[in-house]
Design an enzyme around this catalytic site. Structure first.
Site, PDB file in Angstrom:
ATOM      1  N   LYS A 115       2.758  -3.255  -3.633  1.00 33.43           N
ATOM      2  CA  LYS A 115       2.815  -3.225  -5.105  1.00 33.43           C
ATOM      3  C   LYS A 115       3.468  -4.484  -5.664  1.00 33.43           C
ATOM      4  CE  LYS A 115       1.518   1.267  -5.945  1.00 33.43           C
ATOM      5  NZ  LYS A 115       1.383   2.428  -6.745  1.00 33.43           N
ATOM      6  N   LYS A 197      -7.678   2.049   1.990  1.00 33.92           N
ATOM      7  CA  LYS A 197      -7.721   3.435   1.519  1.00 33.92           C
ATOM      8  C   LYS A 197      -8.401   3.494   0.141  1.00 33.92           C
ATOM      9  CE  LYS A 197      -3.559   4.251  -1.185  1.00 33.92           C
ATOM     10  NZ  LYS A 197      -2.613   5.218  -1.647  1.00 33.92           N
ATOM     11  N   LYS A 200      -6.791   4.841  -6.579  1.00 31.59           N
ATOM     12  CA  LYS A 200      -7.159   4.934  -7.991  1.00 31.59           C
ATOM     13  C   LYS A 200      -6.947   3.618  -8.714  1.00 31.59           C
ATOM     14  CE  LYS A 200      -3.471   8.280  -8.750  1.00 31.59           C
ATOM     15  NZ  LYS A 200      -2.133   7.678  -8.783  1.00 31.59           N
TER      16      LYS A 200
END
Ligand code: ATP
Ligand code: LTN
Length: 334
Positions: A115, A197, A200
């Site tokens: 992140k 993966k 979203k």
């Protein structure tokens, strides 16, 4: 233990639109486990602001996520479905646990590294201490089990380490939680790059199936899914794209990978992809129609939010008071 049942805690962030990965890796297991455990399912909005959010969008998304928990089959009379921000104990316990967590431990967290790379202009302290807030979420309810996808295992490990460290100093204060990872669906991959993966926050909308995608979109995305040139429906490491589609097909139909290999023996990828798409549509359709009904029922959702928020606060306060006493904060005069 609560009322003779073991306690379960889990949560999801109200950021972006939920994907099939979130559903198959987490939400579906939550529903399966909900009878057996005393469950707390949180919309973890405190976690969401580690990345900049538009306030009105965050509010709407949080409400939709809460309704989606119910639409997926969680009964809010039996499961405590609530907003994290309505229970101040999460932030209070997180502060205390911050003082029992080492910088070096947090530095190893891969989600932080990912992140931070993605949001290089906003590497805030909240993003860094995010796992401590997650530990507080879990420990606040003395959870025995935490159902999550594989990507969250590292956060569960640090939660256990923090709890054990605290217990070693102050006695048996926290229950040590165990992760629960589903046998299938624990890591649904991106449809465009099976080494990643399904997420979203992926910029490529074709990489993810969103829970609110209509049937045509779902079928189209599966048709375009990246596979290989082996032209055989086989569940093998060397065919990660097909393996991912088999995983999705199996979780949606309840079939095994072996049965799926037999079912599609000698058949082409086109036919298989269509079958996967149809299996997913049949899972999403009832979810979408329940959601559409629920989100219209404003007073019902409001009541769930209020009642479950109160219930969560009650249990959170119990643990928090105990912890405050252990670390030496003065007793309150009544
Ligand atoms: P983001 O991509 O924005 O970081 P996310 O899609 O990973 O978000 P989270 O809210 O972080 O979503 O995760 C909610 C739950 O869904 C977690 O338990 C997580 O382990 C699970 N999960 C997320 N993606 C997948 C996936 N691709 N396969 C299986 N489980 C998943
Ligand atoms: N970190 C998780 C969301 C999350 C969570 C939790 C999951 C926050 N607190 C407690 C399980 C238990 C995520 O990003 N998926």
């Amino acid at each position: 233990m609560l009322d003779g049942k073991k306690v379960l805690f889990s949560g999801m962030q109200a950021t972006g639109n939920l994907t099939l990965g979130n559903y198959l890796g987490a939400l579906k297991n939550w529903v399966n486990l909900s009878e057996e455990y005393e469950c707390f399912y949180s919309v973890v909005d405190l976690h969401s602001i580690t990345v900049r959010q538009d306030p009105s969008e965050l509010r709407q998304r949080a409400r939709k996520l809460l309704a989606l928990y119910i639409a997926a089959g969680l009964d809010p009379e039996k499961n405590c479905i609530y907003y994290q921000s309505h229970v101040s104990g999460h932030a209070e316990l997180a502060w205390i646990l911050n003082c029992f967590t080492y910088m070096g431990e947090l530095n190893r967290m891969t989600q932080f590294k990912d992140k931070a790379a993605k949001h290089a202009d906003n590497i805030n302290a909240g993003l860094f201490t995010y796992p401590v807030l997650m530990a507080a979420d879990i420990l606040l309810y003395q959870a025995d089990v935490v159902p999550v996808g594989k990507d969250q295992l590292q956060h569960l490990e640090i939660t256990r380490d923090i709890a054990q460290r605290f217990n070693a100093i102050y006695g048996d204060v926290f229950t040590i939680p165990e992760p629960f990872i589903g046998k299938t669906g624990a890591k649904i991959a991106s449809l465009q790059d099976p080494s990643k993966k399904m997420s979203k926050s992926d910029e490529n909308a074709n990489a993810s199936i969103y829970l609110m995608d209509d049937p045509d979109t779902v079928i189209r995305k599966f048709k375009r899914a990246v596979t290989d040139s082996e032209a055989q429906v086989r569940y093998r490491e060397e065919q990660p794209g097909i393996r991912n589609l088999i995983d999705i097909y199996c979780v949606c139909t309840g079939k095994s990978p072996e049965d799926t290999e037999k079912e599609f023996d000698g058949k082409g990828y086109g036919e298989f992809k269509l079958a996967v798409g149809e299996a997913v549509v049949s899972v999403l359709k009832p979810l979408q129609s329940r959601f559409a009904e629920l989100i219209k029922d404003k007073s019902y959702i409001d009541r769930v939010i209020k009642e479950n928020g109160d219930k969560a606060n009650y249990f959170a306060a119990k643990t928090l008071r105990k912890v405050q006493k252990k670390v030496g904060f003065p007793e309150r005069v009544r």
